[in-house]
Write a protein that holds these residues in place. Structure first.
Motif, mmCIF file in Angstrom:
data_model
loop_
_atom_site.group_PDB
_atom_site.id
_atom_site.type_symbol
_atom_site.label_atom_id
_atom_site.label_comp_id
_atom_site.label_asym_id
_atom_site.label_seq_id
_atom_site.Cartn_x
_atom_site.Cartn_y
_atom_site.Cartn_z
ATOM 1 N N GLY A 122 10.609 -2.969 0.310
ATOM 2 C CA GLY A 122 9.210 -3.050 0.679
ATOM 3 C C GLY A 122 8.263 -2.681 -0.450
ATOM 4 O O GLY A 122 8.509 -1.743 -1.201
ATOM 5 N N SER A 123 7.173 -3.418 -0.546
ATOM 6 C CA SER A 123 6.117 -3.109 -1.509
ATOM 7 C C SER A 123 4.790 -3.062 -0.773
ATOM 8 O O SER A 123 4.694 -3.442 0.392
ATOM 9 C CB SER A 123 6.071 -4.159 -2.626
ATOM 10 O OG SER A 123 5.813 -5.447 -2.096
ATOM 11 N N TYR A 124 3.762 -2.596 -1.468
ATOM 12 C CA TYR A 124 2.439 -2.494 -0.859
ATOM 13 C C TYR A 124 1.446 -3.296 -1.664
ATOM 14 O O TYR A 124 1.388 -3.181 -2.889
ATOM 15 C CB TYR A 124 1.981 -1.037 -0.799
ATOM 16 C CG TYR A 124 0.605 -0.867 -0.217
ATOM 17 C CD1 TYR A 124 0.345 -1.215 1.107
ATOM 18 C CD2 TYR A 124 -0.451 -0.359 -0.985
ATOM 19 C CE1 TYR A 124 -0.925 -1.067 1.653
ATOM 20 C CE2 TYR A 124 -1.721 -0.199 -0.439
ATOM 21 C CZ TYR A 124 -1.956 -0.557 0.873
ATOM 22 O OH TYR A 124 -3.213 -0.411 1.413
ATOM 23 N N ASN A 125 0.663 -4.130 -0.963
ATOM 24 C CA ASN A 125 -0.365 -4.948 -1.597
ATOM 25 C C ASN A 125 -1.713 -4.280 -1.351
ATOM 26 O O ASN A 125 -2.197 -4.216 -0.216
ATOM 27 C CB ASN A 125 -0.353 -6.369 -1.017
ATOM 28 C CG ASN A 125 -1.247 -7.318 -1.783
ATOM 29 O OD1 ASN A 125 -2.416 -7.024 -2.036
ATOM 30 N ND2 ASN A 125 -0.700 -8.473 -2.164
ATOM 31 N N SER A 126 -2.336 -3.795 -2.412
ATOM 32 C CA SER A 126 -3.586 -3.057 -2.264
ATOM 33 C C SER A 126 -4.772 -3.963 -1.954
ATOM 34 O O SER A 126 -5.778 -3.507 -1.414
ATOM 35 C CB SER A 126 -3.859 -2.239 -3.531
ATOM 36 O OG SER A 126 -3.968 -3.092 -4.664
ATOM 37 N N LEU A 127 -4.675 -5.252 -2.265
ATOM 38 C CA LEU A 127 -5.763 -6.174 -1.960
ATOM 39 C C LEU A 127 -5.808 -6.502 -0.469
ATOM 40 O O LEU A 127 -6.869 -6.488 0.152
ATOM 41 C CB LEU A 127 -5.610 -7.465 -2.769
ATOM 42 C CG LEU A 127 -6.054 -7.421 -4.233
ATOM 43 C CD1 LEU A 127 -5.801 -8.784 -4.877
ATOM 44 C CD2 LEU A 127 -7.532 -7.043 -4.348
ATOM 45 N N THR A 128 -4.648 -6.809 0.100
ATOM 46 C CA THR A 128 -4.585 -7.171 1.519
ATOM 47 C C THR A 128 -4.347 -5.957 2.410
ATOM 48 O O THR A 128 -4.415 -6.064 3.636
ATOM 49 C CB THR A 128 -3.457 -8.186 1.754
ATOM 50 O OG1 THR A 128 -2.198 -7.608 1.354
ATOM 51 C CG2 THR A 128 -3.704 -9.451 0.947
ATOM 52 N N LYS A 129 -4.051 -4.810 1.791
ATOM 53 C CA LYS A 129 -3.750 -3.561 2.520
ATOM 54 C C LYS A 129 -2.590 -3.747 3.491
ATOM 55 O O LYS A 129 -2.610 -3.279 4.633
ATOM 56 C CB LYS A 129 -4.987 -3.059 3.270
ATOM 57 C CG LYS A 129 -6.162 -2.745 2.364
ATOM 58 C CD LYS A 129 -7.336 -2.208 3.162
ATOM 59 C CE LYS A 129 -8.518 -1.913 2.248
ATOM 60 N NZ LYS A 129 -9.694 -1.381 2.997
ATOM 61 N N THR A 130 -1.555 -4.441 3.011
ATOM 62 C CA THR A 130 -0.392 -4.714 3.860
ATOM 63 C C THR A 130 0.898 -4.438 3.092
ATOM 64 O O THR A 130 0.931 -4.400 1.871
ATOM 65 C CB THR A 130 -0.370 -6.183 4.321
ATOM 66 O OG1 THR A 130 -0.415 -7.044 3.165
ATOM 67 C CG2 THR A 130 -1.542 -6.483 5.235
ATOM 68 N N TRP A 131 1.993 -4.254 3.878
ATOM 69 C CA TRP A 131 3.330 -4.157 3.292
ATOM 70 C C TRP A 131 3.868 -5.568 3.114
ATOM 71 O O TRP A 131 3.521 -6.488 3.864
ATOM 72 C CB TRP A 131 4.268 -3.397 4.226
ATOM 73 C CG TRP A 131 3.786 -2.044 4.620
ATOM 74 C CD1 TRP A 131 3.040 -1.178 3.882
ATOM 75 C CD2 TRP A 131 4.018 -1.390 5.877
ATOM 76 N NE1 TRP A 131 2.797 -0.030 4.580
ATOM 77 C CE2 TRP A 131 3.385 -0.115 5.804
ATOM 78 C CE3 TRP A 131 4.702 -1.722 7.035
ATOM 79 C CZ2 TRP A 131 3.419 0.791 6.865
ATOM 80 C CZ3 TRP A 131 4.742 -0.822 8.090
ATOM 81 C CH2 TRP A 131 4.111 0.420 7.997
ATOM 82 N N GLU A 132 4.726 -5.739 2.118
ATOM 83 C CA GLU A 132 5.353 -7.035 1.889
ATOM 84 C C GLU A 132 6.842 -6.828 1.599
ATOM 85 O O GLU A 132 7.235 -5.815 1.020
ATOM 86 C CB GLU A 132 4.696 -7.761 0.706
ATOM 87 C CG GLU A 132 3.229 -8.104 0.955
ATOM 88 C CD GLU A 132 2.596 -8.807 -0.242
ATOM 89 O OE1 GLU A 132 3.288 -8.958 -1.270
ATOM 90 O OE2 GLU A 132 1.413 -9.188 -0.143
ATOM 91 N N SER A 133 7.647 -7.775 2.027
ATOM 92 C CA SER A 133 9.073 -7.724 1.704
ATOM 93 C C SER A 133 9.293 -8.439 0.376
ATOM 94 O O SER A 133 8.670 -9.462 0.095
ATOM 95 C CB SER A 133 9.893 -8.386 2.811
ATOM 96 O OG SER A 133 9.545 -9.757 2.932
ATOM 97 N N SER A 134 10.173 -7.869 -0.449
ATOM 98 C CA SER A 134 10.436 -8.434 -1.775
ATOM 99 C C SER A 134 11.917 -8.330 -2.095
ATOM 100 O O SER A 134 12.639 -7.512 -1.508
ATOM 101 C CB SER A 134 9.638 -7.692 -2.855
ATOM 102 O OG SER A 134 8.256 -7.791 -2.627
ATOM 103 N N LEU A 135 12.351 -9.154 -3.028
ATOM 104 C CA LEU A 135 13.715 -9.018 -3.541
ATOM 105 C C LEU A 135 13.814 -7.715 -4.317
ATOM 106 O O LEU A 135 12.973 -7.440 -5.189
ATOM 107 C CB LEU A 135 14.054 -10.203 -4.447
ATOM 108 C CG LEU A 135 14.123 -11.582 -3.782
ATOM 109 C CD1 LEU A 135 14.318 -12.659 -4.849
ATOM 110 C CD2 LEU A 135 15.260 -11.627 -2.769
#
Length: 263
Positions: A122-135
């Motif tokens: 998991g990572s965090y996108n500060s622009l969208t203020k959401t978590w994202e799944s990543s490799l």
């Protein structure tokens, strides 16, 4: 002076224990300059600090503001897919490796992009203020956190533990036995004791003058959590590393590990 039949201790003794200023559990975030894979990022955080940031260790709004000001958009955080349940995501935990339940994370509205196949970190996108799944093999910036707690794995009486903590004070930091004036910190403190060699460790909790006090001078918020007339020797408080839900009173002359905090 009496309270429910218990004799108060001398005022001089009371002042000698509670004369220090208030201390709290404080957490600090760190943003290393390099980009690493998720696993290496976690190893770095564990070596130099405590672990990758999780949502119970930071204020997400403040973190977002800081990331945007510094120009960081997507960063690794301590969120990963459960290796045994592919649809479940969990927070890492310094004690068990697992924090919130999978449902708490997987059903959260904080998710942004659809969870990609094979993306387990998991990572965090500060622009969208959401978590994202990543490799997990991708190299990204990451955020570590640390706190102001020190678990000492030497066995000492309560008085000796108090003196040990205070003797650690230097020009930069003032140390004392830990005072947990915010009840919401109890679970976090309990988890931090995973390396202790005794099941319970001393805290700054002490029965003096007919009341339970912290060593920083604050009284226990919920006095009813502990007896208002404890047995003669059980005047010192411990916290368990096994996540019991209450403070425990013990004989102050017993020898056990202890936890210090610093300002």
């Amino acid at each position: 002076m009496e309270r429910n039949g218990c004799s108060a201790l001398a005022l001089l003794l009371l002042l000698s224990v509670v004369a220090w200023t208030e201390a709290e559990v404080e957490k600090t975030i760190f943003f290393p300059s390099q980009k690493l894979t998720w696993e290496k990022a976690r190893q770095y955080c564990q070596k130099h600090h405590i672990d990758l940031v999780t949502w119970d260790t930071v204020d997400p709004n403040l973190l977002t503001t800081w990331l945007l000001e510094e120009g960081f958009i997507n960063v690794w955080i301590g969120l990963h897919r459960d290796p045994e349940e592919s649809l479940v995501w969990r927070w890492i935990n310094v004690k068990t490796g697992i924090g919130l339940t999978g449902d708490d994370v997987s059903r959260s509205r904080n998710w942004g992009l659809a969870q990609a196949i094979g993306a387990s970190c998991g990572s965090y996108n500060s622009l969208t203020k959401t978590w994202e799944s990543s490799l997990c093999s991708l190299e990204k910036p990451f955020i570590c956190y640390a706190d102001n707690l020190v678990v000492v794995t030497e066995n000492k009486t309560w008085e000796d533990a108090l003196n040990h903590c205070r003797e650690m004070t230097n020009k930069s930091f003032k140390f004392d036995l830990l005072s947990v004036t915010n009840s919401s910190d109890y679970g976090y403190v309990s988890d931090r004791l995973y390396r202790a060699t005794t099941d319970e460790v001393w805290t700054g909790l002490r029965f003096l003058g007919g009341e339970w006090w912290w060593s920083d001078g604050e009284s226990l918020d919920h006095q009813e959590m502990l007896p208002d007339c404890p047995s003669q020797w059980q005047h010192c408080g411990t916290v368990s590393k096994n996540n019991t839900t209450n403070w425990t009173r013990r004989d102050c002359s017993e020898r056990r590990n202890f936890i210090c905090s610093y300002e």
